[in-house]
Design a protein around this motif. Structure first.
Motif, PDB file in Angstrom:
ATOM      1  N   GLN A 113       0.702  -0.897  -0.130  1.00  0.00           N
ATOM      2  CA  GLN A 113       0.328  -0.050  -0.007  1.00  0.00           C
ATOM      3  C   GLN A 113       1.346   1.185   0.462  1.00  0.00           C
ATOM      4  N   CYS A 114       0.096   2.078  -0.172  1.00  0.00           N
ATOM      5  CA  CYS A 114       0.923   3.887  -0.860  1.00  0.00           C
ATOM      6  C   CYS A 114       0.717   4.139   0.877  1.00  0.00           C
ATOM      7  N   ASP A 115       2.233   4.656   0.850  1.00  0.00           N
ATOM      8  CA  ASP A 115       2.206   6.027   1.963  1.00  0.00           C
ATOM      9  C   ASP A 115       2.053   7.026   1.714  1.00  0.00           C
ATOM     10  N   THR A 116       1.262   7.638   2.052  1.00  0.00           N
ATOM     11  CA  THR A 116       0.621   9.054   1.927  1.00  0.00           C
ATOM     12  C   THR A 116       1.808   9.743   2.547  1.00  0.00           C
ATOM     13  N   ASP A 117       2.241  10.048   3.701  1.00  0.00           N
ATOM     14  CA  ASP A 117       3.178  11.070   4.559  1.00  0.00           C
ATOM     15  C   ASP A 117       4.486  10.943   4.659  1.00  0.00           C
ATOM     16  N   SER A 118       4.562  10.115   4.262  1.00  0.00           N
ATOM     17  CA  SER A 118       6.473   9.806   3.818  1.00  0.00           C
ATOM     18  C   SER A 118       7.134   8.755   4.828  1.00  0.00           C
ATOM     19  N   ASP A 119       5.861   8.364   6.333  1.00  0.00           N
ATOM     20  CA  ASP A 119       6.474   8.305   7.063  1.00  0.00           C
ATOM     21  C   ASP A 119       6.373   6.691   7.468  1.00  0.00           C
ATOM     22  N   ALA A 120       6.634   5.967   6.446  1.00  0.00           N
ATOM     23  CA  ALA A 120       6.634   4.840   6.294  1.00  0.00           C
ATOM     24  C   ALA A 120       6.058   3.598   7.134  1.00  0.00           C
ATOM     25  N   THR A 164      -2.253  -0.652  11.472  1.00  0.00           N
ATOM     26  CA  THR A 164      -1.141   0.490  11.462  1.00  0.00           C
ATOM     27  C   THR A 164       0.138  -0.673  12.091  1.00  0.00           C
ATOM     28  N   ALA A 165       0.950  -0.492  10.962  1.00  0.00           N
ATOM     29  CA  ALA A 165       1.655  -1.371  10.142  1.00  0.00           C
ATOM     30  C   ALA A 165       2.621  -0.617   9.880  1.00  0.00           C
ATOM     31  N   SER A 166       3.956  -0.869  10.622  1.00  0.00           N
ATOM     32  CA  SER A 166       5.243  -0.201   9.799  1.00  0.00           C
ATOM     33  C   SER A 166       5.663  -0.667   8.250  1.00  0.00           C
ATOM     34  N   ASN A 167       6.568  -0.515   7.229  1.00  0.00           N
ATOM     35  CA  ASN A 167       7.100  -0.694   6.550  1.00  0.00           C
ATOM     36  C   ASN A 167       7.818  -2.266   6.994  1.00  0.00           C
ATOM     37  N   GLY A 168       8.117  -3.115   6.404  1.00  0.00           N
ATOM     38  CA  GLY A 168       8.671  -4.764   6.927  1.00  0.00           C
ATOM     39  C   GLY A 168       7.762  -5.667   7.830  1.00  0.00           C
ATOM     40  N   SER A 169       6.817  -4.618   8.420  1.00  0.00           N
ATOM     41  CA  SER A 169       5.956  -5.180   9.501  1.00  0.00           C
ATOM     42  C   SER A 169       5.175  -6.589   8.501  1.00  0.00           C
ATOM     43  N   THR A 170       4.828  -7.594   9.824  1.00  0.00           N
ATOM     44  CA  THR A 170       4.677  -8.839  10.111  1.00  0.00           C
ATOM     45  C   THR A 170       2.799  -9.188  10.673  1.00  0.00           C
ATOM     46  N   ILE A 171       2.604 -10.112  10.331  1.00  0.00           N
ATOM     47  CA  ILE A 171       1.011 -10.403  11.422  1.00  0.00           C
ATOM     48  C   ILE A 171       0.764 -11.599   9.959  1.00  0.00           C
ATOM     49  N   TRP A 172       0.228 -12.483  10.583  1.00  0.00           N
ATOM     50  CA  TRP A 172      -0.226 -13.906  10.747  1.00  0.00           C
ATOM     51  C   TRP A 172      -1.822 -13.870  10.618  1.00  0.00           C
ATOM     52  N   ALA A 173      -1.781 -15.295   9.576  1.00  0.00           N
ATOM     53  CA  ALA A 173      -3.440 -14.998   9.390  1.00  0.00           C
ATOM     54  C   ALA A 173      -3.927 -16.910   9.712  1.00  0.00           C
ATOM     55  N   ARG A 174      -5.293 -16.209  10.423  1.00  0.00           N
ATOM     56  CA  ARG A 174      -5.299 -18.333  10.737  1.00  0.00           C
ATOM     57  C   ARG A 174      -6.391 -18.740   9.643  1.00  0.00           C
ATOM     58  N   ILE A 175      -6.753 -19.386   8.559  1.00  0.00           N
ATOM     59  CA  ILE A 175      -7.552 -19.995   7.505  1.00  0.00           C
ATOM     60  C   ILE A 175      -7.535 -21.152   7.977  1.00  0.00           C
ATOM     61  N   THR A 176      -9.244 -20.867   7.641  1.00  0.00           N
ATOM     62  CA  THR A 176     -10.049 -22.198   8.440  1.00  0.00           C
ATOM     63  C   THR A 176     -11.429 -22.387   7.720  1.00  0.00           C
TER      64      THR A 176
END
Length: 188
Positions: A113-120, A164-176
């Motif tokens: 996604q593009c960042d609108t205020d350049s703070d990553a 809210t996430a910064s560049n390089g963040s990781t989350i996990w999805a559980r798919i059931t």
């Protein structure tokens, strides 16, 4: 003297349902490990003085041969015998072992996604990753802050629509899937 002893009562036994597991090395082979003794209370219906055994064939159950307590198996019929230990009277029945498949998912996806205020740092709608992870519309997706959270179905992301996430963040999805089987996917 003739003594009539009642045979143990057997009610309808529910299917023993598990998701495919990695006991054979792969969770896509249609096999799962069944600890049959977990069905003892259901089969005995809490009758006292009875012994529950499990057998691969009806003949073995009738003749009380080759009893087993666990089995790594695909879906199949399992036979059981319940014996009154004082009288030797017995009854036999069967139930199904059922192995469900896990959902097919992409194990790693990138949500950009593009960042609108350049703070990553920006807000992501994590549900947009659903279609990147899997295309089956019967699946349920939840998002978690950690891999262990996704595995244990806890540590949920507070707001998956505005995360809210910064560049390089990781989350996990559980798919059931509809059988209750799940996989996880890493969302970068």
């Amino acid at each position: 003297t003739v003594t009539n002893n009642p045979i143990p009562t057997l009610l309808t036994i529910s299917d023993f349902e598990l998701c495919d597991d990695t006991v054979n090395g792969s969770d896509t082979d249609g096999f799962s490990f069944f600890d049959l003794t977990t069905k003892n209370n259901e089969i005995s219906n809490l009758q006292t003085g009875v012994v529950v055994t499990y057998h691969l064939t009806s003949s073995d159950a009738i003749n009380n041969l080759n009893a087993i307590t666990s089995l790594n198996s695909e879906s199949r019929v399992m036979h059981t015998r319940i014996t009154n230990s004082a009288t030797g009277c017995y009854n036999t029945s069967s139930f199904n072992l059922v192995v469900y498949v896990k959902p097919s998912v992409n194990p790693i996806v990138n949500l950009r996604q593009c960042d609108t205020d350049s703070d990553a740092i920006t807000n992501f709608n994590l549900t947009q990753a659903n279609i990147l992870i899997a295309t089956d519309n019967t699946l349920t997706f939840t998002y978690h802050n950690s891999f262990s959270g996704a595995e244990n179905n806890n540590d949920f992301v507070a707001n998956e629509i505005s995360y809210t996430a910064s560049n390089g963040s990781t989350i996990w999805a559980r798919i059931t899937n509809t059988s209750g089987c799940f996989r996880t996917s890493r969302v970068n």
